[in-house]
Design a protein around this motif. Structure first.
Motif, mmCIF file in Angstrom:
data_model
loop_
_atom_site.group_PDB
_atom_site.id
_atom_site.type_symbol
_atom_site.label_atom_id
_atom_site.label_comp_id
_atom_site.label_asym_id
_atom_site.label_seq_id
_atom_site.Cartn_x
_atom_site.Cartn_y
_atom_site.Cartn_z
ATOM 1 N N ARG A 85 0.898 -1.054 0.350
ATOM 2 C CA ARG A 85 0.116 0.047 -0.056
ATOM 3 C C ARG A 85 0.471 1.064 0.204
ATOM 4 O O ARG A 85 2.106 0.824 0.347
ATOM 5 C CB ARG A 85 -0.864 -0.015 1.322
ATOM 6 C CG ARG A 85 -1.822 0.769 1.353
ATOM 7 C CD ARG A 85 -3.362 1.042 2.598
ATOM 8 N NE ARG A 85 -3.724 2.393 2.054
ATOM 9 C CZ ARG A 85 -3.975 2.940 3.226
ATOM 10 N NH1 ARG A 85 -2.254 3.474 3.482
ATOM 11 N NH2 ARG A 85 -4.591 3.788 2.756
ATOM 12 N N PRO A 103 1.166 7.450 -4.580
ATOM 13 C CA PRO A 103 0.003 6.138 -5.078
ATOM 14 C C PRO A 103 -0.843 5.502 -6.058
ATOM 15 O O PRO A 103 -1.254 6.737 -6.865
ATOM 16 C CB PRO A 103 -0.492 6.004 -3.315
ATOM 17 C CG PRO A 103 -0.127 7.590 -2.394
ATOM 18 C CD PRO A 103 1.067 8.409 -3.962
ATOM 19 N N LYS A 143 -9.487 2.954 -6.538
ATOM 20 C CA LYS A 143 -9.725 1.338 -6.928
ATOM 21 C C LYS A 143 -11.451 2.024 -6.837
ATOM 22 O O LYS A 143 -12.094 0.585 -7.688
ATOM 23 C CB LYS A 143 -8.973 -0.072 -5.278
ATOM 24 C CG LYS A 143 -7.863 0.033 -5.724
ATOM 25 C CD LYS A 143 -7.749 -1.015 -4.708
ATOM 26 C CE LYS A 143 -6.352 -1.250 -3.929
ATOM 27 N NZ LYS A 143 -5.872 -2.423 -3.639
#
Length: 274
Positions: free
Chosen positions: A135, A196, A200
């Motif tokens: 992550r 990042p 989603k």
């Protein structure tokens, strides 16, 4: 039959859906390998005994626990070794290459600053990713030395892998597999900055019937090569042909109709020794 979920999120929609499908005939329990049990360095305590364990976590303590269970003869899905393999993008590229899967050529570096010495050979643009999939990892397109220097400053000492950027239409084809059941989605490819990976929630479900059979077959080949039963394969399209850019163990598959039920059926089959 007893099925144990190894996870910090037993309420995850995929797991909760599978639990509901199993509940009429089977017992489902959960254990969080990373729950506080004294020292953080201490091994995770043994979970409840079960016929099969579903490993929906990839922390070091969880993987150590999964290895320990396997040494005792327990069935763990996915296996600890297969889950670990999908976390190391350099090893992932090696396995894909040996299996003849279409995958970008990949080099590993112990930190981004080391890449500069090979730019003459590598050229731009490049895809730079954290070597370890996790992550908030790095997935960035780098177009020039300035961008590379900025990444090196922001992530000193951060192990990375480097791939030549593959020209594509800007979309990831997400293929998720439970045993041999394939589900599909479409998501924007994260390209712009060393940030990042994208939200989603942007994934748009696709009808598997609209996915070319060759792409589905490629996803199933990847599962065999990596020893996975519950997994995801990220594909991009280059000149009409698929290129694998990531393989991950036990993805969330949010919004994939039928995936929880397929997971429940796989758990029962595995727990029965079939």
């Amino acid at each position: 039959m007893r099925i144990c979920l190894l996870t910090s999120r037993p309420d995850h929609p995929l797991l909760e859906g599978a639990r509901r499908a199993l509940a009429p005939r089977h017992q489902v329990v959960a254990a969080d390998p990373d729950a506080s049990h004294g020292s953080p360095a201490a091994p995770a305590p043994d979970p409840p005994s079960a016929d099969v364990y579903l490993l929906k976590t990839r922390t070091p303590r969880a993987l150590a626990l999964a290895h320990r269970l396997e040494r005792r003869g327990a069935r763990v899905l996915n296996s600890a070794s297969a889950t670990e393999l999908c976390q190391d993008r350099a090893r992932m590229a090696e396995v894909a290459g040996k299996a003849g899967l279409p995958f970008p050529r990949t080099r590993a570096y112990d930190c981004p600053s080391r890449i500069a010495g090979d730019i003459g050979e590598l050229g731009f643009p490049l895809m730079v990713k954290s070597r370890r999939s996790a992550r908030l990892d790095v997935v960035a397109r780098i177009d020039d030395r300035e961008g590379l220097s900025a990444l090196a400053r922001s992530r000193p000492g951060h192990p990375v892998v480097v791939q030549r950027f593959v020209e594509n239409d800007g979309w990831d084809r997400k293929l998720w597999v439970v045993d041999t059941q394939v589900y599909a989605g479409l998501r924007p490819t994260p390209l712009a900055d060393p940030l990042p990976v994208g939200d989603k929630s942007l994934t748009e479900p696709l009808d598997p019937a609209d996915v070319p059979e060759a792409w589905t077959a490629l996803a199933l080949r990847a599962g065999r090569a990596f020893g996975l039963q519950v997994y995801g394969v990220d594909l991009i399209e280059r000149d009409g042909a698929p290129v694998i850019v990531d393989v991950n163990a036990f993805p969330g598959m949010r919004g994939m109709d039928g995936a929880p039920e397929a997971l429940a059926a796989l758990a029962v089959s595995a727990g029965s020794g079939r």
